[in-house]
Every structure is written in structure tokens, then in C-alpha cells.
Scaffold this active site. Structure first.
Site, short mmCIF file in Angstrom:
data_model
loop_
_atom_site.label_atom_id
_atom_site.label_comp_id
_atom_site.label_asym_id
_atom_site.label_seq_id
_atom_site.Cartn_x
_atom_site.Cartn_y
_atom_site.Cartn_z
N ASP A 227 0.82 -1.22 0.00
CA ASP A 227 0.00 0.00 0.00
C ASP A 227 0.85 1.26 0.00
O ASP A 227 2.06 1.23 0.23
CB ASP A 227 -0.97 -0.02 1.19
CG ASP A 227 -0.31 -0.48 2.50
OD1 ASP A 227 0.94 -0.44 2.58
OD2 ASP A 227 -1.03 -0.87 3.43
N GLU B 49 -9.56 -2.10 5.61
CA GLU B 49 -10.17 -1.84 6.90
C GLU B 49 -11.38 -2.74 7.11
O GLU B 49 -11.89 -3.33 6.14
CB GLU B 49 -10.59 -0.37 6.97
CG GLU B 49 -9.44 0.63 6.75
CD GLU B 49 -8.52 0.79 7.96
OE1 GLU B 49 -8.39 -0.15 8.78
OE2 GLU B 49 -7.93 1.87 8.10
N ASN C 242 -7.08 -3.00 14.54
CA ASN C 242 -8.49 -3.25 14.23
C ASN C 242 -8.67 -4.47 13.31
O ASN C 242 -9.75 -4.69 12.78
CB ASN C 242 -9.12 -2.01 13.59
CG ASN C 242 -8.51 -1.65 12.24
OD1 ASN C 242 -7.59 -2.32 11.78
ND2 ASN C 242 -9.01 -0.61 11.61
N HIS D 170 -7.06 -5.01 10.44
CA HIS D 170 -6.84 -4.80 9.00
C HIS D 170 -5.56 -5.49 8.54
O HIS D 170 -4.65 -5.73 9.33
CB HIS D 170 -6.88 -3.31 8.64
CG HIS D 170 -5.68 -2.50 9.01
ND1 HIS D 170 -5.73 -1.13 9.19
CD2 HIS D 170 -4.38 -2.84 9.24
CE1 HIS D 170 -4.53 -0.68 9.48
NE2 HIS D 170 -3.69 -1.69 9.53
P1 PGA Z 1 2.58 -1.73 12.46
O1 PGA Z 1 1.34 -1.67 11.45
O2 PGA Z 1 3.48 -2.78 11.93
O3 PGA Z 1 3.20 -0.37 12.38
O4 PGA Z 1 2.01 -2.06 13.80
C1 PGA Z 1 0.74 -2.86 11.06
C2 PGA Z 1 -0.45 -2.57 10.20
O5 PGA Z 1 -1.15 -1.58 10.44
O6 PGA Z 1 -0.71 -3.36 9.28
#
Ligand code: PGA
Length: 241
Positions: free
Chosen positions: A67, A142, A135, A137
Site C-alpha cells: 500500500d 479496513e 483493528n 486490518h
Molecule cells: P505496524 O502496522 O506494523 O506499524 O504495527 C501494522 C499494520 O497496520 O498493518
């Protein structure tokens, strides 16, 4: 799903590295699906150390990233293309021409999604590395994202904007929209490796591994993948027992 619970972040990163190294050793021109965020940084450090010490070559390796924020490109140090260069690619002998990510500055967002989908349809990731959001995702898919989704533009949720604001000067600077690979593009990978560390991820890990397969927890779709490994530290695994 294969679940590996480690003592800490370092062990999680080392176990993840062993899996990536075996993919690269077996196929020196593999396509690696990569992720940004804090979670895979230890894995990337292991890859760079191994490249420097043991000469593991990435010259023929290609990559696709999950992304990118809309409106940012490599000239912004908050962009994911910049993150990948600084935290991984500059430490390897990879050819930047073989690294792919959505163009956050694309004028025509729909055309950019179509371009990325075409690329993903042309070749499946030999392995896809993922982190998980608090959450549930994966990438920027999301809760509520259809399981059949492909690359698309998303409106980030408040919880993701809050989680990611730690990397920006202020929450107002966090872009509100992003390009993301869809869940179908992720599921198309031959192998999936999802990493999680810290207590903040415990609920999401529980939902992914033990919860119902539901679009409300995007990571739960991984229960349906034939070759998915979850590596998490004991804090992220706290609710599994
Ligand atoms: P993080 O993000 O590795 O910074 O915890 C993970 C994500 O949001 O997929």
C-alpha cells in the site's frame, strides 16, 4: 494456519527471516510481497545483515508492496516507497526497477489501481509478508472491506489514522486516503507470513486466528489460505490460550 509464538520481537523477526531466506534461496528470482510498518523492521534488518555477512543476493528478486498513502511519493519521508528504500532496499543489492508499489501521486487513481492489479495478475507473490492493524486490518483493508476486493483507494479509519500518527509530526498530517492491494490480491500469494508483536495486537490476533471468518475482521480471511504462517510474540498471542 500455522501459529508460532515467540518469546519476543527479536525471535519473531529471526523466525520470519528464516522463512524469507528459504524462499529466496530456493528461488533467487522470487517475487516477494512486502509490507511497511514497525512490525517487519526486525525482519528487514535480518535480511540486510544476512546479505552483508553471507552475500545472499537479491539481484534477481522482485517485490510488490501492499500500500501507499495518496498524495505522497518518494520525495516525502512519510511515503511507503521512501520507507522501503531506507529500511530495506538500500541495504540489499536489489534493482530498484524490480520493486513495485502503488504511485501515491498518480493523477488518475482508477487507472493506477488497474495498473497495479494487472501487475498482480501477471504473477503471484511467492510469499506475502503482512502486519496486522489493531483493528484487524491487513494492508489498508479496513473492517468491512469485501473479501473479493482488489487494489483500490480507501478512506482510512480513525483508529488507523491514530495508530499511524505516531510517525507524523501531528495527526493532521496523516493522509486520509491510501491505495491498497485488496484482500483477493493478498490471498493469491502462494505463501503468507503474518507477523504481530505487542499487547496492542492481541485482540486482532485472536480475531484472525480463533474468530469467525468475517469481513469485520479482514485478517480472518487468512484462515482460508492453504499456506499461512502466523508468527507473533507472546504479548500478541496473549488471548490465544
Ligand atoms: P505496524 O502496522 O506494523 O506499524 O504495527 C501494522 C499494520 O497496520 O498493518
Amino acid at each position: 494456519m500455522k501459529i508460532i509464538i515467540t518469546e519476543n520481537y527479536e525471535e519473531m523477526s529471526a523466525r520470519a527471516f528464516d522463512i524469507i531466506k528459504s524462499v529466496v534461496t530456493e528461488n533467487p528470482s522470487a517475487l516477494l510481497g512486502l509490507a511497511t510498518g514497525s512490525t517487519p523492521l526486525g525482519l528487514y534488518r535480518n535480511m540486510i545483515d544476512d546479505h552483508k555477512k553471507n552475500g545472499t543476493s537479491y539481484k534477481k528478486i522482485s517485490t510488490v508492496n501492499l500500500d501507499e498513502y495518496e498524495g505522497l511519493d518518494v520525495t516525502s519521508d512519510q511515503s511507503y516507497v521512501y520507507f522501503m528504500r531506507k529500511n530495506l532496499f538500500e541495504g540489499l543489492d536489489i534493482d530498484l526497477k524490480n520493486t513495485n508499489i502503488e504511485n501515491g501521486k498518480a493523477k488518475d487513481a482508477e487507472a493506477e489501481c488497474a495498473r497495479y492489479n494487472e501487475l498482480l495478475h501477471s504473477r503471484a507473490q511467492d510469499i506475502q509478508v503482512l502486519g496486522i492493524g489493531s483493528n484487524g486490518h491487513i494492508a489498508f483493508n479496513e473492517p468491512g472491506t469485501p473479501f473479493g476486493s482488489e487494489t483500490h483507494i480507501v478512506q482510512l479509519t480513525e483508529s488507523t489514522i491514530r495508530d499511524n500518527s505516531r510517525l507524523f509530526k501531528s495527526i493532521d498530517e496523516v493522509p486520509r486516503r491510501a491505495f491498497t492491494m485488496g484482500l483477493k490480491n493478498i490471498m493469491n500469494a502462494k505463501k503468507i507470513l503474518i507477523l504481530a508483536n505487542g499487547a496492542g495486537k492481541a485482540k486482532a490476533v485472536y480475531g484472525m486466528v480463533r474468530g469467525a471468518v468475517t469481513e469485520e475482521v479482514p485478517a480472518s480471511i487468512l484462515q482460508l489460505h492453504p499456506d499461512c504462517t502466523v508468527i507473533c510474540d507472546k504479548d500478541a498471542a496473549a488471548l490465544l490460550n
